[in-house]
Design a protein around this motif. Structure first.
Motif, PDB file in Angstrom:
ATOM      1  N   TYR A  71       0.797  -1.229   0.000  1.00 41.11           N
ATOM      2  CA  TYR A  71       0.000   0.000   0.000  1.00 41.11           C
ATOM      3  C   TYR A  71       0.831   1.281   0.000  1.00 41.11           C
ATOM      4  O   TYR A  71       0.365   2.314  -0.455  1.00 41.11           O
ATOM      5  N   PHE A  72       2.068   1.220   0.521  1.00 37.73           N
ATOM      6  CA  PHE A  72       2.919   2.410   0.524  1.00 37.73           C
ATOM      7  C   PHE A  72       4.059   2.288  -0.473  1.00 37.73           C
ATOM      8  O   PHE A  72       4.922   3.148  -0.538  1.00 37.73           O
TER       9      PHE A  72
ATOM     10  N   PHE B  27       6.886   8.163  -5.437  1.00 37.20           N
ATOM     11  CA  PHE B  27       6.809   9.588  -5.114  1.00 37.20           C
ATOM     12  C   PHE B  27       5.474  10.165  -5.577  1.00 37.20           C
ATOM     13  O   PHE B  27       4.823  10.904  -4.841  1.00 37.20           O
ATOM     14  N   SER B  28       5.049   9.828  -6.772  1.00 37.96           N
ATOM     15  CA  SER B  28       3.801  10.371  -7.308  1.00 37.96           C
ATOM     16  C   SER B  28       2.593   9.928  -6.486  1.00 37.96           C
ATOM     17  O   SER B  28       1.752  10.752  -6.110  1.00 37.96           O
ATOM     18  N   MET B  29       2.528   8.658  -6.177  1.00 37.80           N
ATOM     19  CA  MET B  29       1.374   8.141  -5.436  1.00 37.80           C
ATOM     20  C   MET B  29       1.356   8.653  -3.994  1.00 37.80           C
ATOM     21  O   MET B  29       0.303   9.016  -3.471  1.00 37.80           O
ATOM     22  N   MET B  30       2.509   8.707  -3.361  1.00 42.34           N
ATOM     23  CA  MET B  30       2.554   9.194  -1.974  1.00 42.34           C
ATOM     24  C   MET B  30       2.350  10.713  -1.906  1.00 42.34           C
ATOM     25  O   MET B  30       1.787  11.229  -0.947  1.00 42.34           O
TER      26      MET B  30
ATOM     27  N   LEU C 167      -5.497   2.968  -4.670  1.00 36.05           N
ATOM     28  CA  LEU C 167      -4.842   2.920  -5.978  1.00 36.05           C
ATOM     29  C   LEU C 167      -3.363   2.563  -5.851  1.00 36.05           C
ATOM     30  O   LEU C 167      -2.813   1.888  -6.719  1.00 36.05           O
ATOM     31  N   SER C 168      -2.723   2.997  -4.771  1.00 36.78           N
ATOM     32  CA  SER C 168      -1.335   2.596  -4.531  1.00 36.78           C
ATOM     33  C   SER C 168      -1.253   1.080  -4.333  1.00 36.78           C
ATOM     34  O   SER C 168      -0.366   0.418  -4.872  1.00 36.78           O
ATOM     35  N   GLY C 169      -2.197   0.554  -3.563  1.00 36.65           N
ATOM     36  CA  GLY C 169      -2.241  -0.892  -3.374  1.00 36.65           C
ATOM     37  C   GLY C 169      -2.509  -1.633  -4.668  1.00 36.65           C
ATOM     38  O   GLY C 169      -1.917  -2.689  -4.927  1.00 36.65           O
TER      39      GLY C 169
END
Length: 167
Positions: A84-85, A96-99, A134-136
């Protein structure tokens, strides 16, 4: 011609649609949250609809990612922080984009709810589930994880939870 999507994730990276969708949802939420902060009464329904819609998509993505990760975990070591992270499983640009989208969602949600407490702006607190989901989904679909080491105590015929008693 340089396009905004090239700034979100480096060209050639698999799964670019996930960060793009994440930023699209973050942008819509940010715009609606700003309008709701300025005009709380007429924007009460739109902020609720956008927030609950992004929450629903995020929950669905999280469940899909979890189901996919369960399948992959038979052969790969998948942890929550990786899934997830995106810790250690994604290229730096994707992580970097997702976080960053997650951070923007958290900051906007907290700011809007702080400026207009006890209003519909509080629905925005639910939105960061969207970026996490969405990260997951990216991690479950495109993440690279270490292979699971072979375990000699696990029976090849049965479930490892049965402690090898395959009768």
């Amino acid at each position: 011609m340089i396009v905004l999507r090239d700034y979100l994730v480096a060209p050639g990276v698999e799964g670019r649609e996930f960060p793009q969708a994440c930023w699209a949802g973050t942008g819509v939420f940010t715009a609606v949250a700003i309008l709701t902060t300025a005009f709380p009464d007429p924007m009460a329904v739109p902020i609720a609809v956008v927030s609950l819609g992004l929450l629903a998509v995020g929950c669905a993505a999280m469940l899909w990612a979890f189901q996919r990760a369960l399948q992959r975990s038979r052969y790969e070591l998948i942890g929550v922080s990786g899934l997830y992270f995106l810790a250690g499983c994604a290229p730096r640009s994707v992580r970097f984009s997702m976080m960053a989208a997650l951070a923007v969602e958290v900051v906007v949600a907290l700011a809007a709810a702080s400026v207009r407490p006890f209003t519909a702006s509080a629905f925005g607190i639910l939105v960061p589930v969207y970026a996490l989901g969405l990260s997951g989904a990216w991690g479950a679909r495109h993440g690279t994880f270490q292979p699971r080491p072979s375990n000699s105590t696990t029976s090849e015929r049965g479930d490892p939870s049965r402690n090898g008693d395959d009768v």
